[in-house]
Motif scaffolding. Structure first.
Motif, short mmCIF file in Angstrom:
data_model
loop_
_atom_site.label_atom_id
_atom_site.label_comp_id
_atom_site.label_asym_id
_atom_site.label_seq_id
_atom_site.Cartn_x
_atom_site.Cartn_y
_atom_site.Cartn_z
N ARG A 150 37.30 -29.69 -38.81
CA ARG A 150 36.53 -29.89 -40.03
C ARG A 150 35.67 -31.14 -39.94
O ARG A 150 34.54 -31.17 -40.44
N THR A 151 36.18 -32.17 -39.28
CA THR A 151 35.39 -33.41 -39.14
C THR A 151 34.14 -33.16 -38.31
O THR A 151 33.03 -33.56 -38.69
N LEU A 173 45.78 -22.00 -25.09
CA LEU A 173 46.50 -21.92 -26.36
C LEU A 173 45.78 -22.72 -27.44
O LEU A 173 45.69 -22.29 -28.60
N ASN A 174 45.27 -23.90 -27.06
CA ASN A 174 44.48 -24.69 -28.02
C ASN A 174 43.26 -23.91 -28.48
O ASN A 174 42.89 -23.91 -29.66
N GLU A 175 42.62 -23.26 -27.53
CA GLU A 175 41.42 -22.47 -27.84
C GLU A 175 41.72 -21.38 -28.84
O GLU A 175 40.98 -21.18 -29.83
N MET A 176 42.81 -20.67 -28.64
CA MET A 176 43.17 -19.57 -29.54
C MET A 176 43.53 -20.09 -30.93
O MET A 176 43.10 -19.52 -31.95
N LEU A 177 44.33 -21.16 -30.99
CA LEU A 177 44.72 -21.71 -32.28
C LEU A 177 43.51 -22.23 -33.05
O LEU A 177 43.37 -21.98 -34.26
N MET A 178 42.61 -22.91 -32.36
CA MET A 178 41.43 -23.46 -33.03
C MET A 178 40.48 -22.34 -33.46
O MET A 178 39.81 -22.45 -34.50
N ALA A 179 40.43 -21.26 -32.69
CA ALA A 179 39.58 -20.13 -33.08
C ALA A 179 40.08 -19.51 -34.38
O ALA A 179 39.28 -19.15 -35.27
N VAL A 180 41.40 -19.38 -34.52
CA VAL A 180 41.96 -18.85 -35.76
C VAL A 180 41.64 -19.77 -36.93
O VAL A 180 41.28 -19.32 -38.03
N LEU A 181 41.77 -21.08 -36.72
CA LEU A 181 41.49 -22.04 -37.79
C LEU A 181 40.02 -22.00 -38.20
O LEU A 181 39.68 -22.07 -39.40
N ILE A 182 39.13 -21.92 -37.23
CA ILE A 182 37.70 -21.85 -37.55
C ILE A 182 37.39 -20.58 -38.34
O ILE A 182 36.66 -20.60 -39.34
N ASP A 183 37.96 -19.45 -37.89
CA ASP A 183 37.70 -18.19 -38.58
C ASP A 183 38.26 -18.23 -40.00
O ASP A 183 37.74 -17.57 -40.91
N HIS A 186 38.42 -21.01 -41.92
CA HIS A 186 37.63 -21.92 -42.76
C HIS A 186 36.20 -21.46 -43.00
O HIS A 186 35.62 -21.74 -44.07
N TYR A 187 35.60 -20.77 -42.02
CA TYR A 187 34.16 -20.54 -42.08
C TYR A 187 33.83 -19.06 -41.99
O TYR A 187 34.59 -18.26 -41.43
N SER A 188 32.68 -18.73 -42.55
CA SER A 188 32.26 -17.33 -42.54
C SER A 188 31.78 -16.92 -41.15
O SER A 188 31.47 -17.75 -40.30
N LYS A 189 31.69 -15.62 -40.96
CA LYS A 189 31.21 -15.10 -39.68
C LYS A 189 29.77 -15.55 -39.42
O LYS A 189 29.39 -15.82 -38.27
N ASP A 190 28.96 -15.62 -40.45
CA ASP A 190 27.57 -16.05 -40.28
C ASP A 190 27.49 -17.51 -39.86
O ASP A 190 26.68 -17.89 -39.01
N GLU A 191 28.35 -18.35 -40.47
CA GLU A 191 28.36 -19.77 -40.09
C GLU A 191 28.79 -19.95 -38.64
O GLU A 191 28.22 -20.76 -37.90
#
Length: 802
Positions: A47-48, A243-253, A255-260
């Motif tokens: 988020r930062t 594993l970091n990549e997968m976890l962060m991808a879930v978090l991004i999805d 928080h944010y819309s597909k368009d963003e």
């Protein structure tokens, strides 16, 4: 008596099982807490960075925008070259932004929108017709009123990059073509709009395929995972990173819309390498490969860019066109398979040429000498961090077409000069500056024969003896005292020694001869050293130094006598400042390379207004211009009149240093001021004087420009009188060597020359008298000598706006 049954001893295995379950539950609880804490940590990072300033955006540097209006001197070929600089494409009647069609000298074009410092220039559809080297007509083809002036978008000439050298042009989600989104989904992530950041089905499918193949042949990374890897993580191939990549991808999805997410991906993805500059994002890749904005791309071009995602280097269309063509076909087939396009569209797109434009030769800028000046002036107002991360738009004064002419002139003329004095090839170097006299705007700069080399900047940093280029300051100092000196003042050209404390100085003329009594204007025209030294002694060296400072020399100057002959090291840019002041009639406008600076969206920041100061009064300024015109008409630069129209009334001064080490010429027309230096970096003799070297380069440059004459009218307080060239006294029609000269009112000679019809009756004439000052005191009502006064500043601005 009741029988008591013995208690069963607990099973060892049961106890172990219970302990294990307890430990597992504890570990699960601890792991869950740890995972939750770690997820919160990653979430904070996401988020930062994702909601803050995502990218360090380089500053964009632009050349001047071409402004076209009816009646302006501009030919059809010049206009076509400008459209080429802007990567306008030739199309038929269906014109989109950034395209044109041409029939002879008539163009129909659709311009691009661009945010300038004073507003947004909208898209216009226009017809522009040319005739005899001028703009004959501008007509609107879009139903709007015909514009009085058309301003094209400026060519981008450079970027000022952060240390990691990433470059990108940001695009919004609504600016992404539908074909690009369809292509990305088809070839990179077909379930993008359904999954939650990772694709479990895709992971299983890829695992099965890879197990069967015995090696990794298929990946399962979603677009979101690719964004995470590029934006947050490294390229290391470890389980922890995955594993970091997968976890962060879930978090991004989450928080944010597909368009963003799609917008961020489109701006972050790495697509090419241009020397030290990394090309990121589809916005910049469209310009880098096709010279167009992203919205102007067609289906084959979009498919080619999307194909690069898999391997920018491996599929580079410039280095590996066949690979790029095959990859593009694969993307098109995938789009057709999903129904995004028809099979017929895919087949047609496969047949299209790659259409990649030639890459700029220098990788970063084709104009390193000019960009160096821009950066030095920017650092007076901006921090380095602002220039490399804030996405500023910097509008400069560079004219790319004039720059091209100047570069080619240096490239072509240096070998000619080497051959003329039998020097080995590539020994000579050159520098050139071209500017606008009235405003000081720098139009072109060349720092050497390798015009794209971003090394030693001879225009800014090569401090060489100036030679006779500084002589006009001595003569101007004298002409600012009309009670003692005029253009007709006779100077003594005979052996001369300037006695100094502890030593003597005896200058000699370039031709090693003495010429007796010479008029002041002739001494400058012929660049005689001895009369100049005498004049410097008479006016005082402190005053000469003051004049040079007023004209624009910024470095410290010592009032040594040899300064009158240019015995001081000075860079071409400072010489250009001196001659800008002379060419504008005594109005000093600091040479500038920057017009405006704005934010990325066009909001103006620090202004770079035109700063003009009157440093020479109109009368003396007019007289020194007349003297410099004499240099070109009949003095050391007379060779220029053989190739340039005499009616242009050009003005200038040659410069030559000891042992022919430096060759200079500085001169001006009504609309251009140019300085040329020719010499060697090892400071060895060149065999070239100012006349045989730099002047020839200057003439070849000016021959290619639309010159206007130097036609300044005499200011108030300046009168004309006929003078006998032999005596410097008043002449009439009986004097065979008479000429007309301007004088500040009251300073013309009052005594008639011997050839004058009234000579015998001239009262009080003494053959031995000094005709220098004309025997008449300066008119008290004449403009004051020196550098003060604003009485003509209004006249200056009237001329500037004409």
């Amino acid at each position: 008596m009741k029988k008591v049954l013995p208690r069963r001893r607990p099973s060892v295995f049961g106890g172990l099982f219970g302990l294990i379950m307890l430990l597992l539950l504890g570990a699960l609880a601890v792991g869950s807490v740890a995972l939750f804490s770690y997820a919160r940590h990653l979430d904070g990072i996401i988020r930062t960075q994702f909601e803050g300033k995502r990218w360090a955006l380089p500053a964009r540097v632009y050349a001047r925008p071409l402004e076209v209006f009816a009646g302006m001197p501009l030919g059809a070929e010049q206009f076509a070259r400008e459209l080429g600089l802007l990567n306008y494409r030739v199309e038929g009647q269906d014109l989109g932004p950034g395209s044109y069609t041409r029939k002879g000298e008539t163009f129909e074009l659709s311009t691009r929108s661009f945010a300038f410092w004073d507003g947004v220039e909208p898209v216009r559809r226009l017809r522009v017709a040319f005739k005899a080297g001028t703009v004959a007509e501008i007509a609107a083809l879009d139903g709007q009123p015909a514009p009085g002036l058309v301003r094209l978008e400026p060519p981008e000439i450079a970027g000022i990059y952060p240390s990691h050298r990433e470059d990108r042009v940001l695009v919004r989600r609504d600016e992404l073509p539908k074909a690009l989104v369809d292509a990305l989904v088809a070839i990179e992530d077909r379930s993008y709009f359904e999954h939650f950041g990772i694709d479990p089905k895709g992971i299983v499918r890829a695992a099965i395929v890879n197990l069967r193949a015995g090696r990794t042949v298929q990946g399962a990374s979603t677009l979101t995972q690719q964004l995470v890897k590029n934006f947050f993580l490294s390229n290391e191939r470890t389980m922890t990173r995955k594993l970091n990549e997968m976890l962060m991808a879930v978090l991004i999805d989450w928080h944010y819309s597909k368009d963003e997410i799609l917008e961020a991906y489109a701006n972050e993805i790495y697509l090419a390498q241009d020397g030290a500059r990394a090309i990121h994002g589809f916005g910049l890749a469209a310009r880098y490969f096709f010279g167009r904005t992203l919205s102007e791309l067609d289906l084959p071009q979009v498919a080619l860019l999307v194909g690069l995602v898999k391997g920018p280097s491996y599929y580079d269309p410039r280095r590996h066109p066949e690979r790029a063509r095959d990859r593009r076909a694969l993307v098109l087939d995938a789009m057709a398979e999903l129904g995004s396009i028809t099979p017929e569209q895919a087949a047609a797109a496969k047949q299209a040429p790659l259409g990649v434009v030639e890459r700029p030769s220098s990788g970063v800028t084709q104009y390193p000498t000019f960009l160096d000046l821009v950066q030095r002036q920017l650092r007076e107002s901006y921090r380095e961090e602002d220039l490399t991360s804030a996405g500023l738009k910097i509008f400069t004064t560079l004219d790319p077409q004039l720059q091209g002419v100047a570069e080619q002139t240096i490239i072509n003329m240096l070998p000619v000069l080497e051959k003329s004095v039998r020097l080995k090839p590539d020994l000579l170097q050159g520098a050139a500056v071209l500017a606008v006299p009235d405003t000081g705007e720098v139009l072109a700069m060349v720092g050497g024969r390798d015009v794209h080399f971003a090394g030693f900047n001879r225009v800014l940093d090569a401090r060489r003896p100036a030679g006779s280029l500084l002589k006009p300051a001595v003569y101007l100092t004298a002409l600012e005292d009309p009670s003692r000196f005029t253009l007709a003042t006779a100077l003594d050209d005979s052996p001369f020694t300037w006695h100094l404390a502890g030593s003597d100085w005896s200058p000699h003329n370039y031709d090693k001869r003495y010429h007796g009594r010479v008029l002041l204007r002739d001494a400058l025209a012929k660049s005689y050293n001895i009369p100049t030294a005498r004049l410097g002694q008479m006016v005082g060296m402190d005053k000469v130094v003051d004049t040079l400072k007023r004209l624009g020399v910024r470095q410290e100057l010592k009032p040594f006598p040899s300064l009158v002959l240019g015995a001081t090291d000075i860079a071409p840019i400072e010489i250009a400042q001196v001659y800008q002041t002379l060419s504008s009639g005594g109005y000093r406008a600091p040479l500038r390379a920057i017009r405006e600076v704005t934010t990325q969206d066009g909001r103006p920041l620090a202004r770079y207004p035109l700063k003009i100061e009157q440093v020479v009064s109109p009368g003396p300024a007019y007289l020194i211009t007349q003297a410099l015109q004499t240099v070109v008409r009949e003095g050391t630069a007379a060779a220029a009149t053989a190739k340039l129209d005499r009616k242009l009334n050009l003005a200038g001064k040659t410069g030559t240093t000891d042992d022919l080490r430096d060759s200079w010429f500085a001169g001006f027309s009504g609309n251009y001021m140019g300085v040329v230096w020719v010499g060697r970096d090892d400071n060895q003799p060149t065999g070239l004087s100012g006349t045989t070297g730099a002047l020839r380069v200057w003439v070849e440059l000016m021959k290619q420009l639309p010159l206007q004459p130097v036609d300044a009218a005499p200011p108030a307080g300046v009168q004309t009188a006929r003078i006998d060239r032999d005596s410097g006294l008043l002449a009439d029609e009986h004097c065979p060597r008479a000429l007309s000269l301007p004088f500040i009112a009251g300073s013309a000679p009052s005594t008639v020359a011997p050839c004058h019809a009234g000579y015998e009756s001239a009262p009080g004439y003494d053959d031995n008298s000094d005709p220098g000052a004309g025997g008449a005191p300066a008119d008290p009502s004449a403009p004051p000598s020196g550098g003060g006064g604003n009485d003509s500043i209004g006249d200056f601005f009237k001329r500037l706006m004409q």
